[in-house]
Write an enzyme that holds these catalytic residues in place. Structure first.
Site, PDB file in Angstrom:
ATOM      1  N   GLY A 247      52.869  44.783  40.542  1.00 54.13           N
ATOM      2  CA  GLY A 247      52.705  44.351  39.158  1.00 54.13           C
ATOM      3  C   GLY A 247      53.749  43.416  38.595  1.00 54.13           C
ATOM      4  O   GLY A 247      53.638  42.996  37.443  1.00 54.13           O
ATOM      5  N   GLU A 289      54.564  47.887  46.052  1.00 54.59           N
ATOM      6  CA  GLU A 289      53.403  47.123  46.523  1.00 54.59           C
ATOM      7  C   GLU A 289      53.244  45.789  45.796  1.00 54.59           C
ATOM      8  O   GLU A 289      52.270  45.578  45.082  1.00 54.59           O
ATOM      9  CB  GLU A 289      52.133  47.952  46.305  1.00 54.59           C
ATOM     10  CG  GLU A 289      52.130  49.266  47.042  1.00 54.59           C
ATOM     11  CD  GLU A 289      51.070  50.231  46.539  1.00 54.59           C
ATOM     12  OE1 GLU A 289      50.755  51.165  47.278  1.00 54.59           O
ATOM     13  OE2 GLU A 289      50.562  50.054  45.408  1.00 54.59           O
ATOM     14  N   GLY A 291      52.170  42.074  45.203  1.00 50.95           N
ATOM     15  CA  GLY A 291      51.184  41.151  45.774  1.00 50.95           C
ATOM     16  C   GLY A 291      51.419  39.759  45.221  1.00 50.95           C
ATOM     17  O   GLY A 291      51.950  38.863  45.877  1.00 50.95           O
ATOM     18  N   ARG A 292      51.098  39.607  43.921  1.00 51.49           N
ATOM     19  CA  ARG A 292      51.208  38.311  43.245  1.00 51.49           C
ATOM     20  C   ARG A 292      52.599  37.690  43.407  1.00 51.49           C
ATOM     21  O   ARG A 292      52.726  36.491  43.656  1.00 51.49           O
ATOM     22  CB  ARG A 292      50.927  38.544  41.767  1.00 51.49           C
ATOM     23  CG  ARG A 292      50.765  37.289  40.952  1.00 51.49           C
ATOM     24  CD  ARG A 292      50.766  37.627  39.458  1.00 51.49           C
ATOM     25  NE  ARG A 292      49.922  38.728  39.074  1.00 51.49           N
ATOM     26  CZ  ARG A 292      48.637  38.616  38.688  1.00 51.49           C
ATOM     27  NH1 ARG A 292      48.076  37.442  38.609  1.00 51.49           N
ATOM     28  NH2 ARG A 292      47.931  39.681  38.361  1.00 51.49           N
ATOM     29  N   ARG A 329      39.952  32.770  37.873  1.00 56.06           N
ATOM     30  CA  ARG A 329      40.895  33.427  36.965  1.00 56.06           C
ATOM     31  C   ARG A 329      40.832  32.902  35.535  1.00 56.06           C
ATOM     32  O   ARG A 329      41.185  33.598  34.607  1.00 56.06           O
ATOM     33  CB  ARG A 329      42.320  33.384  37.526  1.00 56.06           C
ATOM     34  CG  ARG A 329      42.453  34.177  38.835  1.00 56.06           C
ATOM     35  CD  ARG A 329      43.874  34.435  39.256  1.00 56.06           C
ATOM     36  NE  ARG A 329      44.534  35.412  38.408  1.00 56.06           N
ATOM     37  CZ  ARG A 329      45.392  35.143  37.458  1.00 56.06           C
ATOM     38  NH1 ARG A 329      45.729  33.880  37.221  1.00 56.06           N
ATOM     39  NH2 ARG A 329      45.928  36.083  36.737  1.00 56.06           N
ATOM     40  N   CYS A 360      27.632  25.410  37.906  1.00 52.60           N
ATOM     41  CA  CYS A 360      26.632  25.240  36.876  1.00 52.60           C
ATOM     42  C   CYS A 360      26.793  26.317  35.816  1.00 52.60           C
ATOM     43  O   CYS A 360      26.035  27.282  35.756  1.00 52.60           O
ATOM     44  CB  CYS A 360      25.253  25.309  37.514  1.00 52.60           C
ATOM     45  SG  CYS A 360      24.015  24.702  36.410  1.00 52.60           S
ATOM     46  N   GLU A 361      27.829  26.159  35.010  1.00 53.81           N
ATOM     47  CA  GLU A 361      28.168  27.153  34.009  1.00 53.81           C
ATOM     48  C   GLU A 361      29.171  26.506  33.059  1.00 53.81           C
ATOM     49  O   GLU A 361      30.219  26.036  33.508  1.00 53.81           O
ATOM     50  CB  GLU A 361      28.788  28.349  34.742  1.00 53.81           C
ATOM     51  CG  GLU A 361      29.084  29.490  33.875  1.00 53.81           C
ATOM     52  CD  GLU A 361      28.781  30.843  34.544  1.00 53.81           C
ATOM     53  OE1 GLU A 361      27.948  30.907  35.468  1.00 53.81           O
ATOM     54  OE2 GLU A 361      29.375  31.822  34.115  1.00 53.81           O
ATOM     55  N   TYR A 389      45.218  35.971  44.210  1.00 51.37           N
ATOM     56  CA  TYR A 389      43.950  36.222  43.519  1.00 51.37           C
ATOM     57  C   TYR A 389      43.136  34.949  43.284  1.00 51.37           C
ATOM     58  O   TYR A 389      42.449  34.826  42.266  1.00 51.37           O
ATOM     59  CB  TYR A 389      44.200  36.974  42.202  1.00 51.37           C
ATOM     60  CG  TYR A 389      44.986  38.256  42.406  1.00 51.37           C
ATOM     61  CD1 TYR A 389      44.426  39.330  43.089  1.00 51.37           C
ATOM     62  CD2 TYR A 389      46.296  38.385  41.953  1.00 51.37           C
ATOM     63  CE1 TYR A 389      45.150  40.504  43.304  1.00 51.37           C
ATOM     64  CE2 TYR A 389      47.027  39.556  42.166  1.00 51.37           C
ATOM     65  CZ  TYR A 389      46.442  40.601  42.835  1.00 51.37           C
ATOM     66  OH  TYR A 389      47.154  41.756  43.044  1.00 51.37           O
TER      67      TYR A 389
HETATM   68  N1  LLP Z   1      49.140  48.225  44.020  1.00 49.85           N
HETATM   69  C1  LLP Z   1      48.003  48.585  43.423  1.00 49.85           C
HETATM   70  C2  LLP Z   1      47.549  49.967  43.516  1.00 49.85           C
HETATM   71  C3  LLP Z   1      47.242  47.623  42.736  1.00 49.85           C
HETATM   72  O1  LLP Z   1      46.115  48.003  42.150  1.00 49.85           O
HETATM   73  C4  LLP Z   1      47.682  46.281  42.673  1.00 49.85           C
HETATM   74  C5  LLP Z   1      46.907  45.272  41.993  1.00 49.85           C
HETATM   75  C6  LLP Z   1      48.882  45.953  43.320  1.00 49.85           C
HETATM   76  C7  LLP Z   1      49.602  46.950  43.975  1.00 49.85           C
HETATM   77  C8  LLP Z   1      49.444  44.559  43.333  1.00 49.85           C
HETATM   78  O2  LLP Z   1      49.745  44.092  42.056  1.00 49.85           O
HETATM   79  P1  LLP Z   1      50.508  42.689  41.882  1.00 49.85           P
HETATM   80  O3  LLP Z   1      51.906  42.859  42.422  1.00 49.85           O
HETATM   81  O4  LLP Z   1      49.768  41.667  42.654  1.00 49.85           O
HETATM   82  O5  LLP Z   1      50.476  42.452  40.431  1.00 49.85           O
HETATM   83  N2  LLP Z   1      42.718  39.984  39.939  1.00 49.85           N
HETATM   84  C9  LLP Z   1      43.792  40.155  38.976  1.00 49.85           C
HETATM   85  C10 LLP Z   1      44.849  41.105  39.473  1.00 49.85           C
HETATM   86  C11 LLP Z   1      44.326  42.466  39.828  1.00 49.85           C
HETATM   87  C12 LLP Z   1      45.390  43.367  40.365  1.00 49.85           C
HETATM   88  C13 LLP Z   1      44.792  44.577  40.976  1.00 49.85           C
HETATM   89  N3  LLP Z   1      45.742  45.499  41.521  1.00 49.85           N
HETATM   90  C14 LLP Z   1      44.384  38.788  38.648  1.00 49.85           C
HETATM   91  O6  LLP Z   1      43.908  37.793  39.174  1.00 49.85           O
HETATM   92  O7  LLP Z   1      45.295  38.689  37.843  1.00 49.85           O
END
Ligand code: LLP
Length: 430
Positions: A247, A289, A291-292, A329, A360-361, A389
């Site tokens: 997050g 965890e 990701g982003r 997004r 087409c939107e 994402y």
């Molecule tokens: N761990 C869990 C259990 C999660 O649900 C998520 C993200 C992460 C880790 C990784 O979070 P990050 O570090 O990437 O913020 N599609 C949306 C984001 C959805 C995130 C879902 N879960 C977007 O494009 O902003």
């Protein structure tokens, strides 16, 4: 735009030492470009901070939902990370990439029996159980397979992180996890401790995504540590692991101002240690965890500008050869990005436009109020920070093929995901 970018003598955007205009010519557009050095540096920073702030007692598990393909799992493994997978498909991809199963964390609020079986049979290191029913199901399944299910229990700590409502997960009203306030989480812990074929390693929480300050993470850490202490008081068991989820936010656009990474790690780890001392429990093995914050800023999408439509007194549309099918997004979250012209990267912005996709939107936009130098057909538009994402949320809407992903590093480029061809689009049609 005040983002630091590299520009060649010809005024072309450089990505990982490669000329973005040449990349666009060589591989075609739309094109996802990932800077390998940036990805590896982000992974190393996280890994080193586990050494620095938790004395090495922790594991960073790259949240692969942000960007999943075989090569990113290989890179995460090379950099000593674990990985978070959230579906049979991500699990399959990781295993096929040779990722060590014991370093995988398997998530999902509604995993199917087939997915759970796949995880157990392949020796996934941690399954994050999302409900009491899942704990029971896992115990039965593990008994049937003659193994033990290693689990973390996902707890919803009741924290409302200030981010878009679709990506908030820590509040009570959430489809994820076992609620702390209602007593469901404690009931789940007791159930997991009592069942014969599950091994409860610890707890998990994830409060949301694109969070800009440390306060909600600190709060979550304290709440979770308090719960570990309460579990000890009620059952005598001290849980050994705490997964704090992901997050951590990134800077997409000038309005985004995430706390410095080191400060965030320092503040959260300090809160965990302090709470551990105050409650008389040891600091658990920490999992995170991200990701982003690992892949987001490493990615850039290149498009070719096509139609320019000026509506006097209203706005000017610049349309590109991709859109919501490769980056949903904006339409989902009104996400804001930085844009520039890759072929005239040093030119000053002299107009404000709306960047539109080709789907087409009417809502298929990539940005509104975008400052750019006068752009027209043939210009190469770069959208910054699309590493997370975007590819992972791409679709074949309008039967647009999903673009390739090219990895760049030290002036070299290589395809890590092939682009779809029209024949790929009909391969499942009967
Ligand atoms: N761990 C869990 C259990 C999660 O649900 C998520 C993200 C992460 C880790 C990784 O979070 P990050 O570090 O990437 O913020 N599609 C949306 C984001 C959805 C995130 C879902 N879960 C977007 O494009 O902003």
């Amino acid at each position: 735009m005040d983002r630091k970018i590299e520009v060649s003598q010809e005024g072309h955007l450089l990505l990982g030492g490669c000329d973005a205009v040449k990349l666009a010519k060589q591989y075609g557009t739309p094109l996802y470009v990932m800077d390998e050095t940036a990805v590896r540096e982000a992974m190393r920073a996280y890994r080193q901070s586990i050494e620095e702030f938790y004395g090495g007692r922790g594991l960073i598990c790259y949240a692969s939902k942000a960007f999943a393909c075989k090569e990113i799992y290989r890179i995460a493994d090379e950099e000593g990370l674990g990985a978070d997978v959230v579906s049979g498909g991500e699990l399959y991809t990781a295993l096929k990439a040779g990722f060590p199963a014991e370093k995988l964390v398997f998530h999902g609020n509604n995993k199917t029996d087939a997915e759970l079986k796949m995880a157990l049979e392949n020796g996934v290191g941690r399954i994050v159980a999302d409900s009491i029913e899942e704990v029971e199901g896992l115990s039965a399944l593990a008994a049937e397979l003659g193994c033990e299910a290693p689990i973390l229990l996902r707890v919803t700590p009741g924290i409302d992180a200030h981010t878009h409502e679709f990506i908030r997960t820590g509040q009570i009203d959430s489809k994820f996890g076992l609620t702390l306030e209602t007593g469901e989480a404690m009931e789940g812990v007791k159930k997991a401790l009592a069942l014969p074929s599950v091994r409860l390693l610890g707890l998990h929480c994830h409060i949301g995504s694109q969070i800009m300050d440390a306060a909600p993470f600190i709060h979550a850490g304290e709440v979770m540590m308090g719960f570990i202490a309460e579990i000890k008081a009620q059952t005598g068991v001290t849980l050994a692991e705490l997964n704090l989820g992901g997050g951590f936010g990134i800077r997409y656009h000038e309005g985004d101002d995430p706390i410095a990474y080191a400060a965030y790690m320092a503040e959260v780890s300090e809160a965990i240690r302090k709470t551990a001392d105050a409650k008389g429990i040891p600091t658990p093995f920490i999992l995170m965890e991200p990701g982003r914050s690992i892949v987001g800023e490493a990615g850039t999408t290149l498009y070719t500008v096509g139609r320019r439509k000026e509506i006097p007194g209203v706005r000017t549309y610049i349309s590109v050869d991709g859109g919501m099918s490769d980056n949903p997004r904006y339409i989902l979250y009104q996400a804001k990005y930085d844009f520039l012209l890759a072929n005239r990267a040093a030119d000053r912005a002299d107009e404000t436009v709306t960047v539109a996709g080709k789907c087409c939107e009417s809502g298929d936009l990539l940005g509104e109020g975008v400052s750019l130098p006068h752009a027209g057909p043939g210009d190469i538009l770069a959208v910054c920070c699309t590493g997370a994402y975007n590819y992972s949320m791409a679709s074949n809407y309008n039967r647009n093929p999903i673009p390739p992903v090219v990895m760049v590093r030290d002036g070299e480029s290589r395809v890590i995901v092939k682009g779809q061809r029209y024949e790929d689009l009909i391969q499942y049609d009967v």
